[in-house]
Design an enzyme around this catalytic site. Structure first.
Site, mmCIF file in Angstrom:
data_model
loop_
_atom_site.group_PDB
_atom_site.id
_atom_site.type_symbol
_atom_site.label_atom_id
_atom_site.label_comp_id
_atom_site.label_asym_id
_atom_site.label_seq_id
_atom_site.Cartn_x
_atom_site.Cartn_y
_atom_site.Cartn_z
ATOM 1 N N GLY A 5 0.639 -1.213 0.162
ATOM 2 C CA GLY A 5 0.009 0.280 -0.366
ATOM 3 C C GLY A 5 0.597 1.198 0.077
ATOM 4 N N GLY A 43 -0.012 5.348 -0.293
ATOM 5 C CA GLY A 43 -0.889 6.144 0.405
ATOM 6 C C GLY A 43 0.112 8.091 0.162
ATOM 7 N N GLY A 44 -0.475 9.439 0.462
ATOM 8 C CA GLY A 44 0.362 10.709 0.881
ATOM 9 C C GLY A 44 1.043 10.246 2.370
ATOM 10 N N GLY A 86 2.212 7.431 3.656
ATOM 11 C CA GLY A 86 3.439 6.820 3.334
ATOM 12 C C GLY A 86 3.146 5.398 3.384
ATOM 13 N N VAL A 122 3.414 0.894 3.309
ATOM 14 C CA VAL A 122 3.146 -0.089 4.223
ATOM 15 C C VAL A 122 3.239 -1.617 3.923
ATOM 16 C CG1 VAL A 122 1.159 -1.383 5.094
ATOM 17 C CG2 VAL A 122 0.535 0.870 4.942
ATOM 18 N N LYS A 161 4.230 0.193 8.845
ATOM 19 C CA LYS A 161 3.949 1.569 8.373
ATOM 20 C C LYS A 161 5.569 2.033 8.095
ATOM 21 C CE LYS A 161 0.090 3.630 7.333
ATOM 22 N NZ LYS A 161 -0.868 3.601 7.661
ATOM 23 N N ASP A 181 -9.158 10.704 10.429
ATOM 24 C CA ASP A 181 -8.751 10.489 8.879
ATOM 25 C C ASP A 181 -10.301 9.629 8.753
ATOM 26 O OD1 ASP A 181 -8.284 10.953 6.331
ATOM 27 O OD2 ASP A 181 -6.225 9.384 6.439
#
Length: 478
Positions: free
Chosen positions: A214, A216-217, A219, A221, A234, A330
């Site tokens: 994974g 995203g903004g 970080g 995973v 993470k 979030d």
């Protein structure tokens, strides 16, 4: 006067005999006596026993057959000291070892050799670093100049490499310690509530690209193994986490949150620039993947309702059942993870803040803009009702299987239908929009609309939402 024949040269004054020669040679003249043992016997043969009156009685002596003058004896002998011995062979122990090293003119040893006396001779080994035979004058250096230069250069390079390695190692250790302290290591050590991993334990996981699951903004995973447990690591973007005491406090909060609907924080690594967080791994990924991935899997209403109820239960626990109120900040499908039995668990509340006194005002807006509370955008004040708004958007995605967008088209569509008093049947996904389930879907839509109320005081609490969804879920399964 008797003199050596080969030495003497006649001179007329010598006719006067003892009156002249002593004046010319006050210290005397050389005399050679030619004598032998004249007993009519020769040297005994090898292995033959010597006669009783054998004259060569000294050790390290030997016999030589001789004939003396006109004596008439055919057989006679003399005794000599063996080579490297000197003295009188006719007396016991009369022949003594010669110390050849004291007579370098007679017994040669090269300048690169080391003279060593021994019984019956001497040795002349070459000095260290040279090889050959010192007696023959052949002591040459083992390593020529070129070889020495090569060895010296190699040695220097090796020393430089070792020193550089030690320097870099000390520098790395110092850097690691600085990261550890900056990320709140001492505080977490005292708390003793969470496992602190060494950098070496996690680096093999995050350096292997195939482990990336994974991005995203916030970080990346990674999936990996720690012992017998599969974990999710993470790796946060540099600067995206709080520092020092703030980060340590956040980790302490997460470590104390133990609930079946919240992803468990196993530990962290503080020895890197940006801390690594280690969570339990959930095999079915995120709700976002389930709803919106290319190969969409069928998702019946029972599972969707269960996911909604369990997610609400996790958020309610964070808001009101922990020692310190925790705000997520979030909430979105990407932060709701599912295990192998589709049990929902809230993740990624690491960006939430420790809420004490007046610390609810954040410096910058956090979270995905498609799910962020408009009131929070205006005021910068993050409250539990901000999470309620975001959860309302998630509910709409669950029942419509449509992505929320920055233009709020999904939210607007449901709010418009509610304002007009119409059923939002056409907004539900066809898979679940069957006649017998429309009432449940309408109730879910109604809860979502309540969550989206711009008057935060009119929004329900997460505990109330969780209770209502739990009742709906139980009645559905009864």
């Amino acid at each position: 006067m008797v003199v050596e024949k080969s030495w003497y040269n006649f001179s007329t004054p010598d006719l006067y005999g003892d009156r002249t020669l002593p004046g010319r040679f006050p210290r005397g003249v050389p005399v050679v006596l030619d004598f032998a043992i004249v007993e009519g016997v020769a040297c005994p043969a090898k292995g033959q026993r010597p006669p009783p009156d054998y004259a060569c009685v000294s050790n390290n002596s030997y016999c030589v057959n001789a004939t003396v003058g006109q004596s008439g004896y055919a057989l006679s002998y003399v005794c000599n000291c063996s080579e490297h011995y000197q003295g009188n062979p006719y007396i016991v122990n009369g022949c003594q070892d010669i110390d050849e090293c004291k007579f370098p003119d007679l017994y040669y040893c090269a300048s690169n050799g080391i003279c060593k006396n021994r019984l019956g001779g001497y040795d002349c080994p070459c000095k260290p670093g040279t090889k050959g035979d010192g007696k023959l004058g052949h002591c040459a250096e083992k390593f020529p100049l070129v070889a020495k230069a090569i060895v010296g250069t190699t040695g220097c390079i090796f020393v430089i490499v070792v020193l550089s390695f030690i320097f870099l190692l000390r520098k790395e250790k110092k850097k690691t310690r600085e990261f550890y302290e900056r990320n709140g290591g001492p505080t977490l050590e005292k708390a003793k509530l969470i496992k602190l991993f060494k950098k070496e334990e996690l680096m093999p996981i995050i350096t292997k690209k195939s482990n990336l699951i994974g991005k995203g903004g916030f970080g990346e995973v990674y999936k990996g193994n720690l012992g017998n447990e599969i974990v999710a690591v993470k790796k946060t973007n540099s600067g995206s986490l709080l520092e020092n005491e703030q980060f340590a406090n956040e980790v302490i909060i997460q470590s104390q949150v133990i609930h079946r609907n919240i992803v468990r924080l196993i530990g962290c690594c503080l020895e890197v620039d940006s801390p690594l967080l280690v969570y339990e791994f959930l095999s079915n990924g995120s709700l976002h993947d389930i709803l919106h991935s290319n190969g969409k899997k069928p998702l019946n209403l029972d599972i969707r309702l269960s996911i909604a109820a369990e997610s609400a239960e996790g958020l309610a626990y964070m808001h009101s059942k922990t020692n310190t109120k925790i705000l997520h900040g979030d909430v979105k499908p990407g932060n709701i993870l599912l295990d192998d039995k589709f049990v929902a668990k809230i993740s990624d509340f690491g960006i939430s803040r420790l809420i004490v006194r007046d610390k609810q005002h954040t410096r910058k807006v956090i979270g995905d803009m498609s799910y962020v509370d408009p009131v929070y955008l205006q005021t910068g004040l993050l409250t539990e009702k901000s999470d309620v708004y975001s959860f309302g958007v998630v509910l709409l995605e669950l029942i419509s299987r449509k992505k929320a967008s920055d233009d709020n088209s999904l939210v607007t569509a449901f709010l418009e239908a509610h304002r007009r008093g119409e059923r939002a049947t056409e907004l539900f996904e066809d898979e679940i929009a069957v006649a017998e389930d429309l009432e449940i879907l309408q109730n879910l839509a109604r809860i979502a609309v309540e969550c989206l109320n711009l008057d935060v005081d009119q929004r329900p609490a997460m505990t109330d939402i969780a209770h209502r969804l739990l009742i709906m879920n139980k009645s559905r399964n009864s």
